[in-house]
Design an enzyme around this catalytic site. Sequence first.
Site, PDB file in Angstrom:
ATOM      1  N   SER A  35       0.827  -1.201   0.000  1.00 47.89           N
ATOM      2  CA  SER A  35       0.000   0.000   0.000  1.00 47.89           C
ATOM      3  C   SER A  35       0.865   1.257   0.000  1.00 47.89           C
ATOM      4  CB  SER A  35      -0.942  -0.081   1.198  1.00 47.89           C
ATOM      5  OG  SER A  35      -2.072   0.682   0.954  1.00 47.89           O
ATOM      6  N   LYS A  87       4.174   2.090  -2.446  1.00 48.17           N
ATOM      7  CA  LYS A  87       4.604   3.304  -3.163  1.00 48.17           C
ATOM      8  C   LYS A  87       6.052   3.590  -2.742  1.00 48.17           C
ATOM      9  CE  LYS A  87       0.024   5.294  -1.876  1.00 48.17           C
ATOM     10  NZ  LYS A  87      -0.957   4.577  -2.622  1.00 48.17           N
ATOM     11  N   TRP A 112      -9.997   0.322  -5.265  1.00 52.59           N
ATOM     12  CA  TRP A 112      -9.484   1.655  -4.884  1.00 52.59           C
ATOM     13  C   TRP A 112      -8.067   1.864  -5.461  1.00 52.59           C
ATOM     14  CZ3 TRP A 112     -11.153   6.070  -3.141  1.00 52.59           C
ATOM     15  CH2 TRP A 112     -10.345   6.919  -2.377  1.00 52.59           C
ATOM     16  N   HIS A 171      -7.451  -5.807  -0.126  1.00 47.93           N
ATOM     17  CA  HIS A 171      -6.223  -5.032   0.098  1.00 47.93           C
ATOM     18  C   HIS A 171      -5.474  -5.606   1.306  1.00 47.93           C
ATOM     19  CE1 HIS A 171      -4.028  -1.252  -0.309  1.00 47.93           C
ATOM     20  NE2 HIS A 171      -4.126  -1.062   0.994  1.00 47.93           N
TER      21      HIS A 171
END
Length: 443
Positions: free
Chosen positions: A283, A287, A374, A424
């Site tokens: 998540s 990044k 998302w 997720h």
Amino acid sequence: MWGVSYYHGVMQPIQLLQRGVLAGCLLCSTVAVLKAQPLVINYDEAKVPRFTLPDPLTTQDGIQVTTPSAWKGIRRPEILSLLTREMFGEAPGSPESMQFKVESESVDALDGLARRKEVTVHLEGTADTAGVDIDVLIYLPAKAEKPSPVFLGLNFAGNHSIQNDPDITLSKSWMRSNPQNGIVDHQATEASRGSGSSRWPVETILKRGYGVVTAYYGDIDPDFDDGWQNGVHPLFYRDSQKTPESHQWGSIAAWAWGLSRIMDYLQTDHDIAGNKVSVLGHSRLGKTSLWAGATDERFALVISNNSGCGGAALSKRAYGETIRRINSSFPHWFCDNFTYYNDREHLLPFDQHYLIALLAPRPVYIASAQEDRWADPKGEFLSGVYADPVYRLLGKKGISAREMPEINESVGDTIRYHIRTGKHDVTDFDWEQYMNFADQHLK
Ligand code: GTR
């Protein structure tokens, strides 16, 4: 529709403010102020705007890059400085005064399966600020006969959260309160040991011959918007500087920079194969692992787990989380220049396939989850696809697929991708693919 219901299903409102909702994420200890403004979040493929992606192999002067040396000498530096200036922000180099201290060591941890070390990376303070300690936890296969390849990733809730091992030092760092996971009044308690262990199958990893290295991301920079007054940023303010300039590092760049400082230590540890360090993250920390791999070529392999917007997902698709939304919920993650692209994805002179291209020719794994809309799974896949020409130029196979693979199928060569069932998260299935991938490329 208000912000809260669009979070990845685990947000709970904790306080109503006059102009927004303060919400806490049950999974990852985030607090976000979700402005009370109508949100248009698109989950309809038919409504994805038409867009043209910039070509990673054409220079800013319009010249085609046709050789590895032109990529390395001209185009890669151009792309790196573009993403630095416009998105993540510029970070300082390696600090001159930094100390490593081995705090504890055991040769028979986890019933003899592991060697465990705890190491502090100490960053000197300044006249105005205290120093920063990054506490690093290392598990290595106990029976290794040579330096071990390792997976390095930051964690969300302290080193003691990744494994129920009573000998891991309990983190004393500030954390988002989460009584369910044993974090009370912003402090970890004994009850939080192992609370994140489902995401860190330490024993399986050790049995496959890999070590695990981790640190709490909040040691580097606590994850809330305080105008970058705590964590590592103030250590580098010059003269009367009070906050980073608009092209200087946000928190994601700081976390990535912290991974590089841990890498500095790993290079000195003879039990670790310094040329076989895979950096991974989930998540926001996905990044972070991508940006760490882009800015530090010592990372041999890079893994993005459900990194989404600002990670592997193409921004121009504006599917799921968008630039405006991420910059509003988390104003401290990127540099201020990035806010220029709020609702202006069409003006971006790059997209996230450039981030993947910066990893070339090193192996990169991009993983999505079916229910994690998302994060835009298709956008995550496509950034790999559009980075492929750079890998080909550098003599690697990249990824040949042009259509999303079947669910739970892992495709590609040096750029590998899967979308698994579920939400997720980081699962055993994900880890199984990462270890197979590392076996293929690093063993
Ligand atoms: C969300 C954010 C995502 C992702 C996630 C996480 O709130 O919108 O970009 O980073 O947090 O880190 O769990």
